[in-house]
Design a protein around this motif. Structure first.
Motif, PDB file in Angstrom:
ATOM      1  N   GLU A 188      15.369  -1.160 -24.172  1.00  0.00           N
ATOM      2  CA  GLU A 188      14.136  -0.799 -23.496  1.00  0.00           C
ATOM      3  C   GLU A 188      13.949   0.712 -23.405  1.00  0.00           C
ATOM      4  O   GLU A 188      12.954   1.180 -22.869  1.00  0.00           O
ATOM      5  CB  GLU A 188      14.129  -1.389 -22.087  1.00  0.00           C
ATOM      6  CG  GLU A 188      14.141  -2.907 -22.041  1.00  0.00           C
ATOM      7  CD  GLU A 188      12.940  -3.498 -22.739  1.00  0.00           C
ATOM      8  OE1 GLU A 188      13.126  -4.308 -23.664  1.00  0.00           O
ATOM      9  OE2 GLU A 188      11.805  -3.148 -22.376  1.00  0.00           O
ATOM     10  N   GLU A 245       8.890   3.378 -21.599  1.00  0.00           N
ATOM     11  CA  GLU A 245       7.685   2.932 -20.888  1.00  0.00           C
ATOM     12  C   GLU A 245       7.891   1.623 -20.147  1.00  0.00           C
ATOM     13  O   GLU A 245       7.229   1.349 -19.162  1.00  0.00           O
ATOM     14  CB  GLU A 245       6.539   2.759 -21.883  1.00  0.00           C
ATOM     15  CG  GLU A 245       6.085   4.052 -22.523  1.00  0.00           C
ATOM     16  CD  GLU A 245       4.907   3.816 -23.446  1.00  0.00           C
ATOM     17  OE1 GLU A 245       3.797   3.608 -22.944  1.00  0.00           O
ATOM     18  OE2 GLU A 245       5.119   3.841 -24.674  1.00  0.00           O
ATOM     19  N   SER A 246       8.788   0.800 -20.632  1.00  0.00           N
ATOM     20  CA  SER A 246       8.959  -0.521 -20.032  1.00  0.00           C
ATOM     21  C   SER A 246       9.701  -0.433 -18.710  1.00  0.00           C
ATOM     22  O   SER A 246      10.674   0.310 -18.586  1.00  0.00           O
ATOM     23  CB  SER A 246       9.728  -1.438 -20.980  1.00  0.00           C
ATOM     24  OG  SER A 246       9.998  -2.674 -20.344  1.00  0.00           O
ATOM     25  N   THR A 247       9.254  -1.180 -17.737  1.00  0.00           N
ATOM     26  CA  THR A 247       9.957  -1.225 -16.451  1.00  0.00           C
ATOM     27  C   THR A 247      10.439  -2.644 -16.154  1.00  0.00           C
ATOM     28  O   THR A 247      10.649  -3.012 -15.003  1.00  0.00           O
ATOM     29  CB  THR A 247       9.049  -0.733 -15.316  1.00  0.00           C
ATOM     30  OG1 THR A 247       7.872  -1.543 -15.274  1.00  0.00           O
ATOM     31  CG2 THR A 247       8.666   0.722 -15.509  1.00  0.00           C
ATOM     32  N   TYR A 248      10.629  -3.440 -17.213  1.00  0.00           N
ATOM     33  CA  TYR A 248      11.070  -4.808 -17.003  1.00  0.00           C
ATOM     34  C   TYR A 248      12.572  -4.941 -17.185  1.00  0.00           C
ATOM     35  O   TYR A 248      13.328  -4.861 -16.251  1.00  0.00           O
ATOM     36  CB  TYR A 248      10.290  -5.735 -17.938  1.00  0.00           C
ATOM     37  CG  TYR A 248       8.853  -5.871 -17.518  1.00  0.00           C
ATOM     38  CD1 TYR A 248       7.850  -5.116 -18.123  1.00  0.00           C
ATOM     39  CD2 TYR A 248       8.493  -6.712 -16.479  1.00  0.00           C
ATOM     40  CE1 TYR A 248       6.539  -5.213 -17.704  1.00  0.00           C
ATOM     41  CE2 TYR A 248       7.184  -6.819 -16.060  1.00  0.00           C
ATOM     42  CZ  TYR A 248       6.215  -6.068 -16.673  1.00  0.00           C
ATOM     43  OH  TYR A 248       4.914  -6.156 -16.251  1.00  0.00           O
TER      44      TYR A 248
END
Length: 123
Positions: free
Chosen positions: A109, A99-102
């Motif tokens: 991640e 889910e993380s896009t960082y």
């Protein structure tokens, strides 16, 4: 979430391959998909990532210009085009999603991983 990677095989140096990763199990609208690889005796390394919605890409410097990541949202499939293969590209290639896009280059991640597809390059 299930990921199924395919497309690996035995190729000669200079050849190209297109790896595929079919994702299922949920809607991935705001998620990210990444490709990684792991050679024998080495750590798993980030190659490329793409966001499902906007298609924003990110590449490791070592593969920029030679690897291309893309996605087909209708098929829930992400691709990794690998050109001008070298013997040092031989590895198991994995797709992963989260889910993380960082911190898209960080393995941490990506909570969901496929089993990997083997790429062998003969010189």
């Amino acid at each position: 979430v299930q990921l199924q990677a395919s497309g690996g095989g035995l190729v000669q140096a200079g050849d190209s391959l297109r790896l595929s990763c079919e994702a299922s199990g949920r809607t991935f609208t705001n998620w990210i998909m990444g490709w990684f690889r792991q050679a024998p005796g080495k750590e798993r390394e980030f190659l490329a990532s793409i966001t499902w919605n906007l298609g924003t890409t990110n590449y490791a410097d070592s593969v920029k210009g030679r690897f291309t990541i893309s996605r087909d949202r209708a098929r829930n499939t992400v691709y990794l085009q690998v050109d001008s293969l070298k013997p040092e590209d031989a590895a198991v290639y994995y797709c992963a999603t989260g889910e993380s896009t960082y911190r898209v280059r960080s393995l941490n991640e990506y909570p969901y991983w496929g089993r990997g597809t083997q790429v062998t390059v003969s010189s």
